[in-house]
Design a protein around this motif. Sequence first.
Motif, PDB file in Angstrom:
ATOM      1  N   LYS A   1       0.830  -1.213   0.000  1.00  0.00           N
ATOM      2  CA  LYS A   1       0.000   0.000   0.000  1.00  0.00           C
ATOM      3  C   LYS A   1       0.861   1.258   0.000  1.00  0.00           C
ATOM      4  N   LEU A   2       1.962   1.220   0.740  1.00  0.00           N
ATOM      5  CA  LEU A   2       2.866   2.370   0.762  1.00  0.00           C
ATOM      6  C   LEU A   2       3.430   2.631  -0.635  1.00  0.00           C
ATOM      7  N   LEU A   3       3.942   1.578  -1.285  1.00  0.00           N
ATOM      8  CA  LEU A   3       4.563   1.747  -2.596  1.00  0.00           C
ATOM      9  C   LEU A   3       3.544   2.206  -3.629  1.00  0.00           C
ATOM     10  N   ARG A   4       2.333   1.703  -3.535  1.00  0.00           N
ATOM     11  CA  ARG A   4       1.286   2.131  -4.463  1.00  0.00           C
ATOM     12  C   ARG A   4       0.981   3.617  -4.270  1.00  0.00           C
ATOM     13  N   ALA A   5       0.952   4.076  -3.026  1.00  0.00           N
ATOM     14  CA  ALA A   5       0.701   5.500  -2.759  1.00  0.00           C
ATOM     15  C   ALA A   5       1.840   6.360  -3.304  1.00  0.00           C
ATOM     16  N   VAL A   6       3.095   5.885  -3.154  1.00  0.00           N
ATOM     17  CA  VAL A   6       4.240   6.630  -3.675  1.00  0.00           C
ATOM     18  C   VAL A   6       4.160   6.744  -5.197  1.00  0.00           C
ATOM     19  N   SER A   7       3.684   5.695  -5.857  1.00  0.00           N
ATOM     20  CA  SER A   7       3.617   5.688  -7.323  1.00  0.00           C
ATOM     21  C   SER A   7       2.671   6.751  -7.868  1.00  0.00           C
ATOM     22  N   LYS A   8       1.780   7.262  -7.027  1.00  0.00           N
ATOM     23  CA  LYS A   8       0.817   8.278  -7.463  1.00  0.00           C
ATOM     24  C   LYS A   8       1.314   9.701  -7.225  1.00  0.00           C
ATOM     25  N   GLU A   9       2.502   9.828  -6.609  1.00  0.00           N
ATOM     26  CA  GLU A   9       3.050  11.150  -6.302  1.00  0.00           C
ATOM     27  C   GLU A   9       3.744  11.750  -7.523  1.00  0.00           C
ATOM     28  N   ARG A  10       3.927  13.071  -7.474  1.00  0.00           N
ATOM     29  CA  ARG A  10       4.640  13.745  -8.551  1.00  0.00           C
ATOM     30  C   ARG A  10       6.143  13.478  -8.483  1.00  0.00           C
ATOM     31  N   SER A  11       6.641  13.285  -7.262  1.00  0.00           N
ATOM     32  CA  SER A  11       8.073  13.082  -7.065  1.00  0.00           C
ATOM     33  C   SER A  11       8.341  11.682  -6.533  1.00  0.00           C
ATOM     34  N   SER A  12       9.516  11.165  -6.865  1.00  0.00           N
ATOM     35  CA  SER A  12       9.893   9.836  -6.385  1.00  0.00           C
ATOM     36  C   SER A  12      10.521   9.881  -5.002  1.00  0.00           C
ATOM     37  N   SER A  13      10.628  11.066  -4.420  1.00  0.00           N
ATOM     38  CA  SER A  13      11.145  11.226  -3.065  1.00  0.00           C
ATOM     39  C   SER A  13      10.052  11.873  -2.219  1.00  0.00           C
ATOM     40  N   VAL A  14       9.611  11.187  -1.168  1.00  0.00           N
ATOM     41  CA  VAL A  14       8.464  11.671  -0.402  1.00  0.00           C
ATOM     42  C   VAL A  14       8.731  11.596   1.095  1.00  0.00           C
ATOM     43  N   ASP A  15       8.054  12.454   1.833  1.00  0.00           N
ATOM     44  CA  ASP A  15       8.048  12.412   3.297  1.00  0.00           C
ATOM     45  C   ASP A  15       6.883  11.511   3.703  1.00  0.00           C
ATOM     46  N   LEU A  16       7.161  10.415   4.410  1.00  0.00           N
ATOM     47  CA  LEU A  16       6.107   9.452   4.717  1.00  0.00           C
ATOM     48  C   LEU A  16       5.072  10.006   5.693  1.00  0.00           C
ATOM     49  N   ASN A  17       5.460  10.955   6.539  1.00  0.00           N
ATOM     50  CA  ASN A  17       4.451  11.597   7.395  1.00  0.00           C
ATOM     51  C   ASN A  17       3.440  12.343   6.534  1.00  0.00           C
ATOM     52  N   GLU A  18       3.948  13.096   5.559  1.00  0.00           N
ATOM     53  CA  GLU A  18       3.066  13.846   4.664  1.00  0.00           C
ATOM     54  C   GLU A  18       2.240  12.900   3.795  1.00  0.00           C
ATOM     55  N   LEU A  19       2.879  11.823   3.328  1.00  0.00           N
ATOM     56  CA  LEU A  19       2.168  10.853   2.481  1.00  0.00           C
ATOM     57  C   LEU A  19       1.021  10.215   3.251  1.00  0.00           C
ATOM     58  N   ALA A  20       1.259   9.853   4.513  1.00  0.00           N
ATOM     59  CA  ALA A  20       0.216   9.235   5.338  1.00  0.00           C
ATOM     60  C   ALA A  20      -0.940  10.194   5.561  1.00  0.00           C
ATOM     61  N   ASN A  21      -0.630  11.443   5.864  1.00  0.00           N
ATOM     62  CA  ASN A  21      -1.695  12.422   6.127  1.00  0.00           C
ATOM     63  C   ASN A  21      -2.500  12.746   4.871  1.00  0.00           C
ATOM     64  N   ALA A  22      -1.850  12.634   3.706  1.00  0.00           N
ATOM     65  CA  ALA A  22      -2.547  12.950   2.452  1.00  0.00           C
ATOM     66  C   ALA A  22      -3.350  11.777   1.915  1.00  0.00           C
ATOM     67  N   ASN A  23      -3.151  10.586   2.497  1.00  0.00           N
ATOM     68  CA  ASN A  23      -3.840   9.382   2.015  1.00  0.00           C
ATOM     69  C   ASN A  23      -4.492   8.656   3.185  1.00  0.00           C
ATOM     70  N   PRO A  24      -5.586   9.187   3.721  1.00  0.00           N
ATOM     71  CA  PRO A  24      -6.204   8.583   4.911  1.00  0.00           C
ATOM     72  C   PRO A  24      -6.616   7.134   4.722  1.00  0.00           C
TER      73      PRO A  24
END
Length: 430
Positions: A198-221
């Motif tokens: 689930k984490l990797l799938r969420a990263v694949s939808k981002e504009r950048s390949s480098s992400v802050d996981l705290n921000e990613l978690a908050n943006a994907n409830p």
Amino acid sequence: PGTSPQVLTPREPGHAEIINNISDKSGNKVYVIDDFHRLNNKVKERIADLAKVVAERDERDNLPKLIIVGINNVGSDLIQLVPDIAKRIGIHRIQPGTESEINRIISEGSSKLNIEIGTPERIFEECRGDYWLTQQLCKMICTSQKVDKTVSEEKELIWDFATVVKQVVSSLEHNYDPPVRTFCRGRRFRPTNDPYYKLLRAVSKERSSSVDLNELANANPEVKGSITNVKDHRLSILIDEKPECSRLFYYDKQTKNFALEDPALFFYLRNLDWNELRERCGFREAEIDYEFDVALSFAGENRELAEFISDQLKELDISVFYDRNYEDNLLGGPWSSYFKEIFGKTSRLVVVLLDAHHNEKVWPTFERDCFLPRVKSGEVIPVFLDDTLFVGIPTDIVAIQYKNNGKVAENKDKIIDDVVLRIAAKLDSM
């Protein structure tokens, strides 16, 4: 001038010692330290301090020169390590190609082949300015039209976006499918152990390949629970333990920065059939995104036993809510509301260590009130430490019997066999 730079990377075992020995006594040499983000924090800080010293001293002092290369956040990492370094060194970011630059590459290549590629703007939109991806898409467009050399008569190539992207993904599959599946399946496969997927799938939808996981978690409830239960501990262990993962994925558990170091991998993930990957990984569909596999409920008298069970479950790549590990996260907030969530619905299973202390104390009683409605659905595993009876927990429930004598160190093997592995087996069957 005239000094050839020495390129070093922590990926090469022999280079680690050289990097460790670079100092202000190294003379007028030029060192290019690639993959700086992969150095441990102690070495990072020492190199950052050295960069500051070099920047402050006169060029005639016969000091080494440093060129530090890494993923997107290396500049900010350096500033965090040595706060006043920002005004002394230059930080240069490698920018993606602009639309005009990408169009120029496509135009020059098309001219040499005597072709015209239709809708070149679609290529820029997909490659996001990445030069390598631009070349791959153009190459696949040409080969799909049987153009592998300059044609005698000018030819317009009309291409189908979905078909070409699918062909590029297929060409990358032999490189990336094995490590991606290894990453998604985690340290220990279970049909429900899918937070890495689930984490990797969420990263694949981002504009950048480098992400802050705290921000990613908050943006994907919808997957916040999965990201939360791996970002503090489990993810870094997975990457450290699996060489095929450490080669492609980077994670700093202090900054929570997760990155894909290969742009081709990011393209591959962005265009992957994730439902098909889920099936190949062997995961079951789940409507609920649990934050924890197990929540431990116990009285303080049994803390040593609870902590040992928690540690052993984590060794099996099972996410555990053990209160002491989350006290800092909850400072200033009420335990009661958080416990209602954890024991009531956001843990896949509740494991409760039942004895007279659990029956008499206020907080364990509150926890029981939270999870008792889940007993009937088989989501609560009672571990009876003595013969105390509990309202709401039937006497004929299939439970774990472990008579606790308080000597955890002497009974480690028995606890693992009789308690830990049975919990793990239950999770495997869910």
